[in-house]
Design a protein around this motif. Structure first.
Motif, mmCIF file in Angstrom:
data_model
loop_
_atom_site.group_PDB
_atom_site.id
_atom_site.type_symbol
_atom_site.label_atom_id
_atom_site.label_comp_id
_atom_site.label_asym_id
_atom_site.label_seq_id
_atom_site.Cartn_x
_atom_site.Cartn_y
_atom_site.Cartn_z
ATOM 1 N N LYS A 29 0.840 -1.204 0.000
ATOM 2 C CA LYS A 29 0.000 0.000 0.000
ATOM 3 C C LYS A 29 0.871 1.248 0.000
ATOM 4 C CE LYS A 29 -4.262 -1.824 1.997
ATOM 5 N NZ LYS A 29 -5.195 -1.844 3.149
ATOM 6 N N GLY A 30 0.439 2.255 -0.743
ATOM 7 C CA GLY A 30 1.219 3.489 -0.843
ATOM 8 C C GLY A 30 2.345 3.414 -1.844
ATOM 9 N N SER A 31 2.390 2.342 -2.628
ATOM 10 C CA SER A 31 3.457 2.202 -3.627
ATOM 11 C C SER A 31 3.254 3.190 -4.768
ATOM 12 C CB SER A 31 3.482 0.773 -4.187
ATOM 13 O OG SER A 31 3.782 -0.168 -3.185
ATOM 14 N N HIS A 32 4.351 3.473 -5.450
ATOM 15 C CA HIS A 32 4.310 4.371 -6.607
ATOM 16 C C HIS A 32 4.719 3.603 -7.857
ATOM 17 C CE1 HIS A 32 3.768 7.833 -3.963
ATOM 18 N NE2 HIS A 32 4.779 7.377 -3.223
ATOM 19 N N GLY A 33 4.270 4.106 -9.003
ATOM 20 C CA GLY A 33 4.658 3.496 -10.262
ATOM 21 C C GLY A 33 3.916 2.197 -10.521
#
Length: 366
Positions: A207-211
Motif C-alpha cells: 500500500k502506498g506504492s508508486h509506479g
C-alpha cells in the motif's frame, strides 16, 4: 501432500518449531520478528490425489510412504477439505459395481474450492469410449448432491471432458471477493485459507506504492489481481500457457483492466531486460512503457537464478514469496548488498510437514 496421520493437538507445536527455524534462518538479515499466519488445523487442503487399489471385488484409495513405498489405505483424509472427504467414498461406492467406470481405474484427483465446486479427474490404464462417457455423466449427476461437480476422464494420450476442466474459486482479500479460474493440472495454492492471508499480507505491504508492479511467476493472477489496486499498472509474466490464459480470463472475470500478462519465463524476461535478447512478446506488450519500481516474485523451490537476482536488484522494493526458505536465504545473501529486509512472514501452507512458505519485503538501501 502428507501421507502421515495427523493429530490436530500437535498443530501449535509444529507451528512453533517452524517459526523458530525461520527466525534463525533470517537472523543474519537483521530479522528478529516475523508475522505468523496459521492454517486451519484440519480440512485445509483444496486438492488431493490418490491411487486406486483393486482387491478382488473391493477397491479403495491408497497413498505410498515415499521412504519405504509401503501402501497406506486411505478411507478418509482429514488434511483435505470436507468436500473431498464427502466425494472420496461416494465415487468408489458408485463405480464399484459399474465395470465401465471401474475397469483399470488407476487414480482419482480432486481440485476443490471454498464455494463447493470440485473437479474430479478419473485416470485410467485403458482408452475411454462413449459408454464410459455416458456412465460418467450419470456419475456427475449423482455427485451433484454434494456441490457443483465437474468430471474429466484421462488415459494415455486421451482426455475426455464432460463439460469443463476447471472450477472457479472465490478468495476474500481484504474483505473483497476475487474470483479465480483454476484449471486441471495447473498450479494453484493448495491451502485456500492461508493463501488469503498471504495475498492480503502482500497487499498490505505494498500500500502506498508508486509506479507500476512487475510480477514474475504470476500463475493465474493470484497476486496480480488483488495487488493491481496499489499500482498504476501491473506487468505480469508466466511461462505456463494454461496459467497465462487463466490469468487473462481472471482479469476479465474480476473487471480488472490495468494488468498485462505476458507469456515469458523469468529467465527470458531477465535476458530481454539486460539487452541480451529480443522478444516478440515483450515488444507486443510494450514493456519499455512500464515504470516498474516494485517487483513481486513467487518462484519454484529452486528460487531465483543468478540473472533474475540481478534483475530484481534494480527495483526499489522486492516482494519475495518463497516455498523453500533455503533458496530464499541463498537469494537474500546476494541481495543484501543492495537491499534490507524490512518485513518477514511465515505462512503455514503445509501443516504437519517440514515445508514452509515464507514472505519477505526488501527495500533498497539509501
Amino acid at each position: 501432500m502428507t501421507h502421515q496421520a495427523i493429530n490436530s493437538d500437535d498443530y501449535q507445536i509444529q507451528l512453533s518449531n517452524k517459526v523458530e527455524l525461520l527466525k534463525s534462518m533470517l537472523a543474519p538479515f537483521a530479522v528478529s520478528e516475523i508475522d505468523v499466519y496459521e492454517s486451519p488445523k484440519t480440512h485445509y487442503r483444496m486438492r488431493a490425489e490418490f491411487r486406486v487399489w483393486h482387491d478382488g471385488d473391493d477397491l479403495f484409495y491408497i497413498m505410498f510412504n515415499p521412504d519405504t513405498r509401503e501402501k497406506i489405505r486411505v478411507d478418509s483424509f482429514p488434511v483435505a477439505n470436507e468436500l473431498i472427504n464427502d466425494l472420496m467414498p461416494a465415487i468408489l461406492d458408485y463405480v464399484r459395481g459399474r465395470p465401465n467406470l471401474r475397469k483399470k481405474l488407476f487414480q482419482v484427483e480432486f481440485l476443490t474450492t471454498t464455494t463447493n465446486e470440485a473437479l474430479v479427474s478419473l485416470i485410467y490404464h485403458r482408452q475411454l469410449d462413449e459408454t464410459w462417457q455416458r456412465e460418467a455423466l450419470e456419475l456427475k449427476h449423482d455427485l451433484s448432491k454434494f456441490g457443483k461437480i465437474e468430471i474429466v476422464g484421462r488415459a494415455k494420450k486421451q482426455k475426455l471432458c464432460l463439460e469443463k476442466d476447471w472450477v472457479v474459486e472465490t478468495l476474500i482479500i481484504d474483505e473483497k471477493p476475487y474470483r479465480f479460474q483454476q484449471v486441471e493440472n495447473s498450479f494453484t495454492q493448495p491451502n485456500a485459507a492461508v493463501n488469503q492471508h498471504m495475498v492480503s499480507w502482500a497487499l498490505n505491504a505494498t500500500k502506498g506504492s508508486h509506479g507500476d508492479l512487475l510480477e514474475l511467476y504470476c500463475g493465474n493472477g493470484n497476486f496480480s489481481l488483488p495487488l493491481a489496486q496499489n499500482f498504476n499498472r501491473v506487468l505480469a509474466t508466466e511461462i505456463s500457457k494454461t496459467s497465462v490464459a487463466s490469468a487473462r480470463y481472471n482479469c476479465e472475470l474480476n473487471d480488472i483492466h490495468n494488468v498485462t500478462v505476458v507469456r515469458m519465463s523469468a529467465e527470458e524476461f531477465s535476458a530481454v531486460m539486460a539487452g541480451d535478447r529480443e522478444s516478440r512478446r515483450a515488444n507486443e506488450a510494450e514493456i519499455e512503457s512500464f515504470d516498474c519500481r516494485t517487483v513481486l516474485v513467487d518462484p519454484p523451490r529452486a528460487g531465483l537464478d543468478a540473472d533474475t537476482v540481478e534483475l530484481v536488484r534494480n527495483y526499489d522494493s522486492i516482494v519475495y514469496i518463497s516455498c523453500n526458505p533455503e533458496t530464499l536465504v541463498e537469494n537474500l545473501e546476494s541481495l543484501q548488498s543492495t537491499h534490507n529486509v524490512s518485513r518477514a512472514a511465515l505462512f503455514d501452507q503445509f501443516p504437519y510437514t517440514h515445508h514452509m512458505e515464507a514472505g519477505v519485503i526488501l527495500k533498497r538501501k539509501t
